[in-house]
Design an enzyme around this catalytic site. Structure first.
Site, PDB file in Angstrom:
ATOM      1  N   ASN A 207    -132.348  53.762  76.636  1.00 58.26           N
ATOM      2  CA  ASN A 207    -133.089  53.952  77.941  1.00 58.26           C
ATOM      3  C   ASN A 207    -133.404  52.591  78.182  1.00 58.26           C
ATOM      4  OD1 ASN A 207    -135.868  53.404  76.411  1.00 58.26           O
ATOM      5  ND2 ASN A 207    -135.044  55.307  75.466  1.00 58.26           N
ATOM      6  N   ASP A 276    -134.617  61.503  72.824  1.00 60.20           N
ATOM      7  CA  ASP A 276    -135.166  62.659  72.499  1.00 60.20           C
ATOM      8  C   ASP A 276    -133.757  63.467  71.778  1.00 60.20           C
ATOM      9  OD1 ASP A 276    -137.885  62.733  72.868  1.00 60.20           O
ATOM     10  OD2 ASP A 276    -137.430  63.060  75.174  1.00 60.20           O
ATOM     11  N   LYS A 286    -113.442  53.971  68.065  1.00 61.85           N
ATOM     12  CA  LYS A 286    -113.804  53.932  69.511  1.00 61.85           C
ATOM     13  C   LYS A 286    -113.082  55.172  70.112  1.00 61.85           C
ATOM     14  CE  LYS A 286    -113.215  51.300  73.679  1.00 61.85           C
ATOM     15  NZ  LYS A 286    -112.201  50.490  74.431  1.00 61.85           N
ATOM     16  N   PRO A 302    -135.889  63.398  65.196  1.00 55.02           N
ATOM     17  CA  PRO A 302    -137.003  63.787  64.823  1.00 55.02           C
ATOM     18  C   PRO A 302    -138.259  63.349  65.757  1.00 55.02           C
ATOM     19  CG  PRO A 302    -136.135  62.028  63.345  1.00 55.02           C
ATOM     20  CD  PRO A 302    -135.137  62.654  64.389  1.00 55.02           C
ATOM     21  N   ASP A 303    -139.231  64.198  65.860  1.00 53.58           N
ATOM     22  CA  ASP A 303    -140.389  63.644  66.768  1.00 53.58           C
ATOM     23  C   ASP A 303    -141.437  63.129  65.792  1.00 53.58           C
ATOM     24  OD1 ASP A 303    -142.879  63.254  68.359  1.00 53.58           O
ATOM     25  OD2 ASP A 303    -142.041  65.261  69.667  1.00 53.58           O
ATOM     26  N   PHE A 320    -148.107  57.917  73.764  1.00 51.29           N
ATOM     27  CA  PHE A 320    -147.876  57.519  75.244  1.00 51.29           C
ATOM     28  C   PHE A 320    -146.971  58.633  76.107  1.00 51.29           C
ATOM     29  CE2 PHE A 320    -148.696  52.889  76.541  1.00 51.29           C
ATOM     30  CZ  PHE A 320    -149.629  52.734  75.428  1.00 51.29           C
ATOM     31  N   LYS A 334    -149.271  67.167  76.492  1.00 54.01           N
ATOM     32  CA  LYS A 334    -148.584  66.523  75.415  1.00 54.01           C
ATOM     33  C   LYS A 334    -149.776  66.206  74.332  1.00 54.01           C
ATOM     34  CE  LYS A 334    -145.127  64.393  77.031  1.00 54.01           C
ATOM     35  NZ  LYS A 334    -144.227  63.263  77.663  1.00 54.01           N
ATOM     36  N   LYS A 338    -148.914  67.734  70.858  1.00 55.82           N
ATOM     37  CA  LYS A 338    -148.810  66.965  69.666  1.00 55.82           C
ATOM     38  C   LYS A 338    -150.119  66.663  68.944  1.00 55.82           C
ATOM     39  CE  LYS A 338    -144.647  64.908  71.552  1.00 55.82           C
ATOM     40  NZ  LYS A 338    -143.604  63.738  71.237  1.00 55.82           N
TER      41      LYS A 338
HETATM   42  N1  CTP Z   1    -142.059  60.137  70.429  1.00 61.14           N
HETATM   43  C1  CTP Z   1    -141.831  60.255  68.967  1.00 61.14           C
HETATM   44  N2  CTP Z   1    -140.554  60.554  68.609  1.00 61.14           N
HETATM   45  C2  CTP Z   1    -139.694  61.202  69.310  1.00 61.14           C
HETATM   46  C3  CTP Z   1    -139.915  61.281  70.713  1.00 61.14           C
HETATM   47  C4  CTP Z   1    -141.034  60.665  71.297  1.00 61.14           C
HETATM   48  O1  CTP Z   1    -142.457  59.543  68.512  1.00 61.14           O
HETATM   49  N3  CTP Z   1    -138.684  61.626  68.930  1.00 61.14           N
HETATM   50  C5  CTP Z   1    -143.477  59.747  70.938  1.00 61.14           C
HETATM   51  C6  CTP Z   1    -143.445  58.279  71.931  1.00 61.14           C
HETATM   52  O2  CTP Z   1    -143.530  57.435  71.269  1.00 61.14           O
HETATM   53  C7  CTP Z   1    -144.489  58.739  72.902  1.00 61.14           C
HETATM   54  C8  CTP Z   1    -144.489  60.156  73.260  1.00 61.14           C
HETATM   55  O3  CTP Z   1    -143.825  60.820  71.614  1.00 61.14           O
HETATM   56  O4  CTP Z   1    -145.786  58.456  72.326  1.00 61.14           O
HETATM   57  C9  CTP Z   1    -143.776  60.759  74.180  1.00 61.14           C
HETATM   58  O5  CTP Z   1    -143.704  61.947  74.027  1.00 61.14           O
HETATM   59  P1  CTP Z   1    -142.467  62.961  74.606  1.00 61.14           P
HETATM   60  O6  CTP Z   1    -142.725  64.375  74.716  1.00 61.14           O
HETATM   61  O7  CTP Z   1    -141.226  62.928  73.685  1.00 61.14           O
HETATM   62  O8  CTP Z   1    -142.030  62.421  75.756  1.00 61.14           O
HETATM   63  P2  CTP Z   1    -141.016  62.656  76.853  1.00 61.14           P
HETATM   64  O9  CTP Z   1    -139.699  62.562  76.173  1.00 61.14           O
HETATM   65  O10 CTP Z   1    -141.083  61.660  78.026  1.00 61.14           O
HETATM   66  O11 CTP Z   1    -141.605  64.140  77.184  1.00 61.14           O
HETATM   67  P3  CTP Z   1    -140.872  65.425  78.058  1.00 61.14           P
HETATM   68  O12 CTP Z   1    -139.212  65.390  77.179  1.00 61.14           O
HETATM   69  O13 CTP Z   1    -141.678  66.521  77.311  1.00 61.14           O
HETATM   70  O14 CTP Z   1    -140.883  65.114  79.318  1.00 61.14           O
END
Ligand code: CTP
Length: 404
Positions: A207, A276, A286, A302-303, A320, A334, A338
């Site tokens: 990204n 995500d 390749k 993993p979140d 964030f 969020k 979380k």
């Molecule tokens: N985050 C994390 N690990 C992940 C994804 C996100 O630690 N695998 C953290 C980011 O660093 C940020 C926050 O979670 O602090 C963002 O939340 P998230 O729900 O992942 O944000 P988006 O992907 O933007 O949300 P959504 O898909 O719900 O719109």
């Protein structure tokens, strides 16, 4: 501010006419001020004026035997609790960025250990010039603080950014600089930047995160006295001074590093734009184009943030949220989902702020007394100033939650 010793450098810009008022107000607050003027500054305001308001003759020349025998430049550099340059011209900033020492003020800036605060003032074109902005970026990275110039009518007749910050704002920044370090003895773990999820040996999903906000947060936490570990995805940024940086590649790598580093962390700040999803499979070779279309199977990563906040005991956890719409609603959701102590939301997709920009604005949300939702807006400014404000708020809430 009482009993603090300030070295005020004045360089040659029209805003120099505001400095007697600045000196007077600083002295009212108990600050001892010694003034250093560049040759250019003396064209705009007389040394006698500064002598009258500061109570000391201004220092004007580097190679002045009489001045050196009275209060030498090294002595002056050691004496200062802070160095403030107001106004700082484009030329003065360029000299600082390149470490020149061809007059008294630039020499003092190299010779001192005291923190340096600059209040730029110049024509708007000069302020926005690529060279000036590159110099400012370099100086910020080295820990120089900026009182950002404001936008308005300039002495040259143009309108735009370049007016020296108001005297009251400069004094407010100076007092922040001298405040006791709010995160002394605290351990702060920060994630920053994007992650990369490989499709094959030459392609990945990622990204647009530049990592600048996270690096600014790490620097601000370090300045606030914390011991900082920065777990960083692939970015092109220098490591902030005094911060321990661990480079990672994918979301899984970042998760592994956070799991290892979380022990003893008091505060966890997740600024990283973690992917995500990742490809369910990474090809060893390749991928060749054969079919007309190529469906990609993706799986969740993993979140990291949710994992940290679920630990027992969990550190003070800050997330964030980067949203393109309904910023407040998604951020609050969020915060609850979380189980965060604080969420910092920013709107992405606006020109001139957020991803790939030096500037940003944040809206903070947290649960106050009686589970009441509280919020604070941090207005658009450069990411380091913003990060410093964020760290002040984090420190404040952390102290409430975990009193010593
Ligand atoms: N985050 C994390 N690990 C992940 C994804 C996100 O630690 N695998 C953290 C980011 O660093 C940020 C926050 O979670 O602090 C963002 O939340 P998230 O729900 O992942 O944000 P988006 O992907 O933007 O949300 P959504 O898909 O719900 O719109």
């Amino acid at each position: 501010m009482q009993n603090k010793q300030l070295l005020l450098g004045i360089s040659g810009g029209i805003a120099a006419y505001k400095t007697p008022d600045l000196v007077r107000r600083l002295r009212e607050q108990g600050v001892t001020v010694r003034v250093v003027m560049t040759q250019g500054a003396t064209q705009f305001i007389t040394p006698l004026t500064l002598q009258a308001v500061s109570g000391h003759p201004p220092h004007l020349a580097l190679l002045d035997a009489e001045a050196e025998s009275a209060f030498g430049h090294i002595e002056l550099a050691r004496w200062a609790d802070a160095v403030l340059i107001a106004p700082a011209t484009a030329h003065c900033l360029a000299k600082l960025a390149h470490g020149l020492a061809d007059d008294l003020l630039s020499t003092l800036c190299l010779a001192t250990r005291a923190p340096l605060l600059v209040a730029p003032a110049m024509n708007q074109q000069m302020w926005q010039a690529t060279a000036t902005q590159a110099n400012c970026r370099l100086l910020r990275e080295r820990g120089v603080r900026f009182c950002e110039p404001t936008t308005g009518a300039l002495a040259c007749g143009e309108t735009g950014p370049g007016r020296m910050a108001e005297v009251a704002d400069i004094i407010a920044q100076l007092s922040t600089l001298w405040r006791a370090p709010v995160l002394a003895r605290r351990r702060v773990l920060v994630t920053a930047g994007p992650t990369r999820e490989d499709l094959d040996p030459v392609r990945f999903i990622s990204n647009r995160s530049s990592g600048r906000m996270g690096y600014a947060v790490a620097q601000a936490a370090q300045e606030a006295g914390a011991e900082v570990v920065l777990v960083s995805g692939p970015v092109h940024l220098p490591t902030p001074t005094g911060v321990r940086r661990l480079d990672v590649y994918s979301a899984q790598d970042m998760f592994n590093a956070v799991q290892q580093q979380l022990v003893n962390a008091d505060i966890f700040i997740a600024t990283a734009a973690v992917a995500d999803y990742r490809p369910a499979q990474t090809a060893d070779e390749k991928i060749k184009k054969t079919a007309h279309s190529l469906p990609l199977a993706l799986e969740r990563t993993p979140d990291i943030l949710a994992w940290v906040s679920a630990q027992s005991p969990a550190p003070f956890t800050v997330g964030f949220a980067a949203e393109t719409q309904q910023v407040a609603e998604y951020a609050q959701d969020k915060l609850a989902r979380k189980k965060l102590d604080l969420i910092a939301a920013n709107q992405v997709g606006l020109p001139g702020q957020g991803f790939d920009s030096d500037y940003n604005a944040l809206q903070l949300f947290w649960k106050g007394a009686d589970e009441q939702l509280e919020q604070q807006s941090l207005a658009l400014t450069d990411k380091l100033s913003l990060a410093r404000r964020l760290i002040q708020q984090i420190a404040h809430l952390y102290a409430q939650k975990s009193p010593e």
